[in-house]
Scaffold this active site. Structure first.
Site, short mmCIF file in Angstrom:
data_model
loop_
_atom_site.label_atom_id
_atom_site.label_comp_id
_atom_site.label_asym_id
_atom_site.label_seq_id
_atom_site.Cartn_x
_atom_site.Cartn_y
_atom_site.Cartn_z
N ASN A 4 7.78 -8.85 1.96
CA ASN A 4 6.52 -8.11 2.14
C ASN A 4 5.84 -7.86 0.79
OD1 ASN A 4 7.08 -7.91 4.85
ND2 ASN A 4 7.76 -5.78 4.78
N GLY A 18 11.40 -7.26 0.33
CA GLY A 18 11.12 -8.21 -0.75
C GLY A 18 9.99 -9.16 -0.38
N ASP A 28 0.09 1.64 12.09
CA ASP A 28 1.51 1.35 11.85
C ASP A 28 1.79 1.51 10.36
OD1 ASP A 28 4.09 0.39 11.79
OD2 ASP A 28 3.58 -1.68 12.30
N ASP A 43 11.03 -9.21 11.58
CA ASP A 43 10.92 -7.88 12.18
C ASP A 43 10.76 -8.00 13.70
OD1 ASP A 43 11.06 -6.94 9.63
OD2 ASP A 43 8.97 -6.25 9.50
N ASP A 99 5.63 -1.05 0.81
CA ASP A 99 5.68 -2.39 0.19
C ASP A 99 4.33 -2.73 -0.44
OD1 ASP A 99 8.28 -2.64 1.09
OD2 ASP A 99 7.66 -3.50 3.00
N GLY A 145 10.83 -7.74 5.80
CA GLY A 145 11.79 -7.62 4.69
C GLY A 145 11.02 -7.08 3.50
O1 RIB Z 1 9.32 -1.87 4.46
C1 RIB Z 1 9.21 -2.43 5.72
C2 RIB Z 1 10.29 -3.46 5.93
O2 RIB Z 1 11.54 -2.80 5.94
C3 RIB Z 1 10.21 -4.19 7.23
O3 RIB Z 1 9.40 -5.34 7.17
C4 RIB Z 1 11.67 -4.47 7.55
O4 RIB Z 1 12.02 -5.83 7.53
C5 RIB Z 1 12.48 -3.66 6.54
O5 RIB Z 1 13.01 -4.44 5.56
#
Ligand code: RIB
Length: 312
Positions: free
Chosen positions: A46, A44, A247, A16, A253, A42
């Site tokens: 996360n 997945g 944030d 990110d 996730d 990402g």
């Molecule tokens: O859900 C958050 C994620 O969405 C971020 O970490 C980014 O990489 C996107 O995949």
């Protein structure tokens, strides 16, 4: 020794690239930002990290490039005690990245999938045994839809519960919706999945999802809390926990991972949603998708403070 629940997360891993600004730029405008950061991300990866911090034994299946970012992704997952034995390293493509702008108590994200698009159904089929021995399988939509379908079909054969976080939103077949145990859209994703407007009533959105084959639908609505139900149970609502938001990246996730861990340990859907709601609230109190993801001890303390009335 207590047996930890086994969760397999199949999905994306990104780096990110996060910019903090006071407001979002207008089209064609150049703005000066305040700060820049790089974080592992990402959806997945996360979700794998969040589930691991919450005590599950997690296997992550994904694809990265043979580059510095790919190495950072794998090192980070390894440090978080996630099994990376089935992560593919592809030398012909770069690791996925996400361009994230954090401003005005929200975020805007553009993902360039890169290696995530190379995660093929064949790889998933070769790992059938991993899926069949999982307590829960967790998926999102930052990898090819055929790969998601392959994973869902394998899990479905052995009645392994599947959680699909339909992010970013994509059209899903009735067959796929029917084989997913729990689908967890947010407000914009459910509107996309049902082709309704975001102003449509919750009842109509849920009825539409059931008509298209969905089983349990769990709709996360940020400050409006969570709505959930299935075709035979009334719609339920759980209030959001009020916390200071730094944030919101990664809140969804954390919710999905915490829900998966709770379901894997045999909790009821109502308890699993309460737990996931608390974990997600904690996750927004720090910058970065994974930075604020809590451990099980932190969630337990938060829930106990909530019960004592120390929090709302
Ligand atoms: O859900 C958050 C994620 O969405 C971020 O970490 C980014 O990489 C996107 O995949």
């Amino acid at each position: 020794m207590v047996q930890r629940s086994k969760i397999t997360v199949i999905g994306s891993a990104n780096i990110d690239l996060v910019t903090e600004t006071n407001r979002y730029p207008k089209l064609g405008e150049t703005l000066l930002g305040n700060k820049f950061h790089q974080f592992p991300g990402g959806k997945g990866a996360n979700q794998a990290v969040a589930a691991s911090r919450l005590g599950a034994e997690v296997t992550f299946i994904g694809c990265v490039g043979q580059d510095d970012y790919g190495k950072q992704v794998i090192d980070n997952l390894t440090n978080e005690s996630v099994n990376v034995n089935h992560v593919i390293v592809n030398s012909s493509v770069e690791t996925g990245i996400a361009n994230i702008t954090v401003a005005e108590d929200d975020n805007a994200i553009i993902v360039v999938p890169g290696a995530n698009s190379m995660l093929a159904p064949e790889h998933i089929k070769s790992l059938e045994e991993i899926i069949h021995t999982s307590d829960v399988v967790v998926l999102q939509l930052e990898i090819p839809i055929e790969t998601v379908e392959a994973a869902v079909n394998i899990a479905y054969q052995k009645k392994i519960p599947v959680i699909l976080n339909p992010a970013p939103a994509a059209k899903l077949s009735e067959d796929l919706l029917n084989k997913i145990t729990y689908i967890t859209p947010n407000e914009s994703e459910i509107a996309f999945l049902t082709s309704e407007s975001e102003e449509a009533s919750i009842e109509s959105l849920f009825a539409n999802m059931y008509n298209h084959g969905s089983n349990y639908v769990i709709m996360t609505c940020g400050e409006r809390g969570v709505f959930y139900g299935n075709p035979t149970n009334n719609l339920q609502h759980v209030k959001a926990c009020l916390v200071e938001t730094i944030d919101t990246t990664g809140a969804g996730d954390t919710f999905n991972a915490a829900f998966a861990v709770s379901i894997a340990t045999g909790k009821s859907i109502a308890d699993a949603i309460d737990y996931a709601n608390s974990a997600a609230a904690l996750s927004v109190t720090k910058l970065g998708a994974q930075t604020g993801m809590p451990t099980c001890k932190e969630v337990d303390i938060f829930i106990s403070n909530k019960e004592k009335g120390k929090l709302q």
